[in-house]
Design a protein around this motif. Structure first.
Motif, PDB file in Angstrom:
ATOM      1  N   THR A 155      27.503  16.310 -58.979  1.00 27.13           N
ATOM      2  CA  THR A 155      28.995  17.198 -58.328  1.00 27.13           C
ATOM      3  C   THR A 155      29.151  18.204 -59.138  1.00 27.13           C
ATOM      4  O   THR A 155      29.366  18.927 -60.246  1.00 27.13           O
ATOM      5  CB  THR A 155      29.944  16.462 -58.576  1.00 27.13           C
ATOM      6  N   ASN A 156      29.614  18.967 -57.634  1.00 31.87           N
ATOM      7  CA  ASN A 156      30.206  20.775 -58.697  1.00 31.87           C
ATOM      8  C   ASN A 156      31.252  20.539 -59.831  1.00 31.87           C
ATOM      9  O   ASN A 156      32.517  20.025 -59.956  1.00 31.87           O
ATOM     10  CB  ASN A 156      30.501  21.854 -58.137  1.00 31.87           C
ATOM     11  N   SER A 157      31.337  21.177 -61.418  1.00 28.97           N
ATOM     12  CA  SER A 157      31.994  21.231 -61.943  1.00 28.97           C
ATOM     13  C   SER A 157      33.322  21.059 -61.690  1.00 28.97           C
ATOM     14  O   SER A 157      34.323  20.787 -62.078  1.00 28.97           O
ATOM     15  CB  SER A 157      31.824  22.802 -63.189  1.00 28.97           C
ATOM     16  N   GLU A 158      34.017  22.117 -60.449  1.00 30.00           N
ATOM     17  CA  GLU A 158      34.993  22.710 -60.109  1.00 30.00           C
ATOM     18  C   GLU A 158      36.111  20.898 -59.429  1.00 30.00           C
ATOM     19  O   GLU A 158      37.228  20.555 -59.760  1.00 30.00           O
ATOM     20  CB  GLU A 158      35.032  23.198 -58.507  1.00 30.00           C
ATOM     21  N   MET A 177      33.272  18.881 -51.518  1.00 26.56           N
ATOM     22  CA  MET A 177      32.658  19.318 -52.892  1.00 26.56           C
ATOM     23  C   MET A 177      31.389  20.335 -51.527  1.00 26.56           C
ATOM     24  O   MET A 177      30.976  19.685 -50.643  1.00 26.56           O
ATOM     25  CB  MET A 177      31.923  18.451 -53.076  1.00 26.56           C
ATOM     26  N   THR A 180      26.764  25.181 -52.839  1.00 21.94           N
ATOM     27  CA  THR A 180      26.626  26.667 -53.927  1.00 21.94           C
ATOM     28  C   THR A 180      26.239  27.791 -52.981  1.00 21.94           C
ATOM     29  O   THR A 180      25.699  27.253 -52.330  1.00 21.94           O
ATOM     30  CB  THR A 180      26.024  26.111 -55.442  1.00 21.94           C
ATOM     31  N   GLU A 195      19.985  19.959 -51.680  1.00 24.57           N
ATOM     32  CA  GLU A 195      21.935  19.578 -52.973  1.00 24.57           C
ATOM     33  C   GLU A 195      22.596  17.683 -51.912  1.00 24.57           C
ATOM     34  O   GLU A 195      23.075  17.748 -52.265  1.00 24.57           O
ATOM     35  CB  GLU A 195      22.988  20.618 -53.140  1.00 24.57           C
ATOM     36  N   HIS A 268      26.555  25.528 -60.684  1.00 24.55           N
ATOM     37  CA  HIS A 268      27.815  25.358 -60.856  1.00 24.55           C
ATOM     38  C   HIS A 268      28.088  24.335 -61.318  1.00 24.55           C
ATOM     39  O   HIS A 268      29.019  22.975 -60.693  1.00 24.55           O
ATOM     40  CB  HIS A 268      28.527  25.526 -59.661  1.00 24.55           C
ATOM     41  N   THR A 269      27.566  22.952 -61.946  1.00 25.88           N
ATOM     42  CA  THR A 269      27.365  21.955 -62.236  1.00 25.88           C
ATOM     43  C   THR A 269      27.463  21.858 -63.984  1.00 25.88           C
ATOM     44  O   THR A 269      26.592  22.914 -64.662  1.00 25.88           O
ATOM     45  CB  THR A 269      26.148  20.844 -61.896  1.00 25.88           C
ATOM     46  N   ARG A 385      18.370  21.022 -56.358  1.00 23.49           N
ATOM     47  CA  ARG A 385      19.295  21.429 -56.185  1.00 23.49           C
ATOM     48  C   ARG A 385      18.897  23.483 -56.454  1.00 23.49           C
ATOM     49  O   ARG A 385      19.122  23.682 -55.304  1.00 23.49           O
ATOM     50  CB  ARG A 385      20.429  21.411 -56.715  1.00 23.49           C
TER      51      ARG A 385
END
Length: 665
Positions: A155-158, A177, A180, A195, A268-269, A385
Motif C-alpha cells: 500500500t502506498n505511504s499516502e 490507492m 505510482t 502493482e 512510494h511505500t 512493482r
C-alpha cells in the motif's frame, strides 16, 4: 511413520475449523501483542523444551531456537525483515524448523503462540506461512492474504497516513490507492500489472511453495523445482510483454550488468518500521554493492552458466559432468540460476537470480552511505512493482532461451497424436477485459490502543479483470478405443507494436499459457467445453481475513465442517489476469490448441479426475510429482525453424481471436 502420525492428529486431534481459527488469530494484528486469551495464556505458560516427545527430532530445533532467544541473538521486534538477509532468513527458518517437527497441531500452535510474542514480526509471519504451506498439519487451511496482514508492503505511504488519520479522528475511511508515477512516465501505462496486489501475492507465494532454501530433509522433494522457477518467471515476463503490447509499448528490454538502467523507480511505500523504501533515479549504471557482490562477479557467474549451456553440461561440486542437453537440463539450469539448495555446484555457478535481486535493490545506496533499508527488489512481495523486475527476468529468461535453442527442434513424430484431430476451436462469450474496483482492509496497517476504538478503514484499487468465457474444442478420435488426451492451450500475440505479423517461428517464446488439463476422448467426435474459471494456471480471489474469520467462527460455534479447499493454495495467477488487457478496438492473438497423448504425459493413473491442487501448471503439486511428463511449455518451448511441422499434424490447431478492452465499464 511421521506422516501417519501427523495425519492422525490432523483428523482426530483438531478440526479444520479450529486450526483455521488458530491461524487467523495468530496473524491478526501481527505487529501487536496477541489479542486472544487462549493464545495469550499459551504464550505466557508454554515451554518449548518442557516436553520434547511432541517433536519428531527430539526437540533439537526447539532447543537451538531457545538458545538463540535466551542469548539475545535474535532480531528485535519492530524492525524490517528481508528474506535476502542471510541472518534474518536463518532466524525465520529456525522457527520454521520447530513447527515442521511438531507431531500434533497442539505442538504447532503452542510454539507459534510462544514465539509470536518473542520474535521479529516479519520472521514470525514468514515462518508461519511457509510451515502451514508445507506441513501436513496445515492441510485444509487457507492463509489470509498478505496484503491485509502486512499492508505496508502493498500500500502506498499516502494511504497508510490517511488510515492513521482516520483512526485517530475516529472517522471511518475508504481511500483510493493509485499506481505510482505519472503519465510523464510511459511505464505508468502498465503499472496496473506489476502493482496488482494479487500478482504480488502469486509471486511471493510461489517462492514460499518453492523456496530456494528448501532441503529435502524437511519432508519431501520439490519435483522439477528448477524448471518451475524458469517456467513461472518466464510466464510473468511474457504476460508483462503482452500488457505492454496492449498499451502500445515495445516488449521489455533485458537488463545487463554493463548497460545503463534507464528506468528509475520511486516506490512510494514505507516499511512499518524502518523508513521509506529507497528510490532509484533514471539512467543509473550498475555499481558494486558493498558486502554483496562486485559487478564483475556477476559477469563471471553469467559467463560460467553460458559456457555450461554451450558445452551441454554443468560441472558438479565433485567435478563430474551433468548432461543438460535433454529435457531434464532445464531443471538443473533453473536450480543453478536461482540458485537453490538443489544447485549441483553453487560455489562455482553462484546465485545469479538471488544476488541480482539484491544488486538491483541496492542501487539507490550501493555503499550503505545513507543506511537505507532494503529496496523493493529484496522482497518477493514488492519486487514486481519495480518495472526493472521484468527487465531483470527478461535477462535471465534469455539465458534459459539460449539453452532451449540448443536442443533439437521437435519433429512431426515428437508432437503428433496418431488418430486424433482438432477439428474446430470456438470461444463462447467475448474475450473482453475491463477495470474493476477491489477493496481490502487496512485494519492491520494502524497501531492498536486501548484508548482509541477501531473504525472501518480500507483502501480500494482499480485492477484488471475480464468477462468469463468458455473454450469449445471439437476433437475427433479415429482410434478404435477411447484415449486419454492432454489439452494444452496458449494465447500468442500475432502482431508486434508496429502492427507487423509475428510468425510462430519467432513468436513461440512469447506465448501465454492459458490452461492445461487431461480429458478422456471417446471414439468419434468429442465436444470439449472448458470454462476460463477452471484454468489450472489461475486461482480465485482470496478470502479476506474478515471473511475467513466469519466462516471459521461460525463453523467452530456450530461444530460443522469447514471446507476452504478452493482457497487453500495462493500460488497461481489471479483468475482476473488470465487475459491480457487487449485494446478498445480489439487486439489480435492466435489461440493455439495442442491435444497430445495423455498416456505418455501422465504421472498418475487417472489424471482426468484430479486437477492436482488446481494450479499445477505453474505451481506444481505439494509433495507430489509434477503431473505432466512433458517439458513445461511443450510443444512451444523449443526453437521452431520451420513452423510447417505444426501444420502437418492434425492434433494441433490455431484459431485467430481478438481481445477487447472495455474502457467504459
Amino acid at each position: 511413520d511421521v506422516a501417519l502420525t501427523n495425519l492422525f492428529f490432523l483428523f482426530v486431534g483438531d478440526s479444520t475449523a479450529k486450526r483455521q481459527q488458530d491461524v487467523n488469530h495468530l496473524l491478526d494484528r501481527i505487529y501487536d501483542h496477541l489479542h486472544y486469551s487462549d493464545l495469550k495464556q499459551i504464550s505466557d505458560t508454554f515451554s518449548p523444551e518442557a516436553d520434547t516427545s511432541m517433536y519428531t527430532d527430539g526437540g533439537a530445533a526447539a532447543h537451538h531456537l531457545m538458545e538463540e532467544l535466551n542469548d539475545h541473538r535474535l532480531l528485535e521486534q519492530h524492525h524490517w525483515f528481508s528474506l535476502f538477509n542471510p541472518r534474518q532468513r536463518e532466524e525465520a527458518l529456525m522457527l520454521f524448523d520447530v513447527l515442521m517437527h511438531c507431531k500434533s497441531w497442539e505442538c504447532f500452535v503452542d510454539n507459534a503462540a510462544f514465539f509470536r510474542e518473542r520474535m521479529n514480526e516479519g520472521e514470525f509471519a514468514y515462518a508461519l506461512y511457509t510451515a502451514v504451506i508445507h506441513s501436513e498439519l496445515g492441510q485444509g487451511i487457507a492463509l489470509p492474504p498478505l496484503y491485509e496482514i502486512t499492508p505496508h508492503m502493498f500500500t502506498n505511504s499516502e494511504i497508510i497516513h490517511k488510515a492513521y488519520t482516520a483512526k485517530m479522528t475516529q472517522t471511518p475511511g475508504r481511500f483510493e490507492m493509485k499506481f505510482t508515477g505519472t503519465k510523464k512516465n510511459k511505464e505508468q501505462r502498465v503499472a496496473y500489472f506489476g502493482e496488482d496486489i494479487g500478482l504480488n501475492i502469486h509471486h511471493v507465494t510461489w517462492h514460499m511453495d518453492f523456496p530456494f532454501w528448501w532441503k529435502d530433509s524437511y519432508g519431501y522433494h520439490l519435483d522439477r523445482k528448477g524448471e518451475l522457477f524458469f517456467w513461472a518467471h518466464h510466464q510473468l515476463t511474457v504476460r508483462f510483454d503482452a500488457e505492454r503490447l496492449s498499451n502500445w509499448l515495445d516488449p521489455v528490454d533485458e537488463l545487463h550488468w554493463e548497460r545503463t538502467i534507464h528506468e528509475g523507480f520511486a516506490p512510494h511505500t514505507s516499511y512499518k518500521y524502518g523508513g521509506e523504501f529507497p528510490a532509484r533515479p533514471d539512467n543509473v549504471h550498475f555499481e558494486d554493492v558493498d558486502g554483496v557482490a562486485h559487478v564483475r562477479d556477476m559477469i563471471i557467474i553469467e559467463s560460467r552458466i553460458r559456457d555450461a549451456i554451450a558445452h551441454g553440461y554443468v560441472t558438479d561440486r565433485d567435478g563430474h559432468h551433468i548432461n543438460i542437453r535433454n529435457d531434464h537440463g532445464i531443471d538443473v539450469l533453473g536450480d543453478i540460476i536461482e540458485s537453490s539448495v538443489y544447485s549441483p555446484n553453487a560455489q562455482y555457478y553462484g546465485a545469479l537470480h538471488n544476488t541480482a535481486h539484491i544488486m538491483l535493490g541496492r542501487q539507490g545506496d550501493p555503499h550503505g552511505k545513507f543506511n537505507m533499508p532494503p529496496g523493493v527488489m529484496e522482497h518477493f512481495e514488492t519486487a514486481t512493482r519495480d518495472p526493472s523486475f521484468f527487465r531483470l527476468h527478461k535477462y535471465m529468461d534469455n539465458i534459459f532461451k539460449e539453452h532451449k535453442d540448443s536442443l533439437p527442434p521437435y519433429t512431426k513424430s515428437d508432437i503428433e497424436f496418431p488418430g486424433v484431430a482438432v477439428d474446430k476451436i470456438e470461444i463462447i462469450g467475448q474475450l473482453k477485459t475491463f477495470f474493476d474496483e477491489f477493496e481490502f482492509s487496512l485494519g492491520n496497517a494502524v497501531d492498536e490502543s486501548k484508548d482509541v476504538q477501531d473504525v472501518a478503514i480500507s483502501a480500494y484499487v482499480h485492477r484488471l479483470n475480464h468477462e468469463e468465457f468458455t473454450y469449445k474444442i471439437q476433437v475427433i478420435n479415429n482410434n478404435d478405443n477411447g484415449v486419454l488426451a492432454t489439452v494444452r492451450i496458449f494465447l500468442c500475440p500475432s502482431q508486434d507494436s508496429n502492427g507487423i505479423d509475428i510468425h510462430l517461428s519467432e513468436g513461440h517464446w512469447s506465448c501465454i499459457e492459458m490452461d492445461k488439463f487431461y480429458k478422456k476422448l471417446n471414439t468419434g467426435l468429442n465436444d470439449i467445453e472448458r470454462k476460463s474459471t477452471e484454468s489450472t494456471v489461475t486461482v480465485p480471489d482470496y478470502l479476506s481475513l474478515a471473511e475467513l474469520q466469519e466462516r471459521t467462527d461460525q463453523a467452530v460455534a456450530s461444530g460443522s465442517e469447514l471446507d476452504l479447499h478452493e482457497y487453500e493454495r495462493s500460488c497461481g495467477l489471479p483468475a482476473r489476469l488470465l487475459l491480457p488487457k487487449g485494446k478498445v478496438n480489439g487486439m489480435d492473438f492466435d489461440l493455439f490448441v495442442a491435444v497430445t497423448n495423455g498416456d505418455e504425459d501422465k504421472v498418475t493413473d487417472h489424471p482426468e479426475t484430479d486437477e492436482h491442487g488446481g494450479t499445477h501448471a505453474q505451481c506444481g503439486s505439494h509433495g507430489e510429482k509434477y503431473p505432466d511428463k512433458k517439458p513445461m511449455g511443450y510443444p512451444l518451448e523449443r526453437s521452431i525453424p520451420d513452423e510447417r511441422v505444426f501444420h502437418d499434424v492434425a492434433n494441433i490447431k490455431v484459431a485467430h481471436v481478438k481481445v477487447f478492452f472495455d474502457e467504459n465499464h
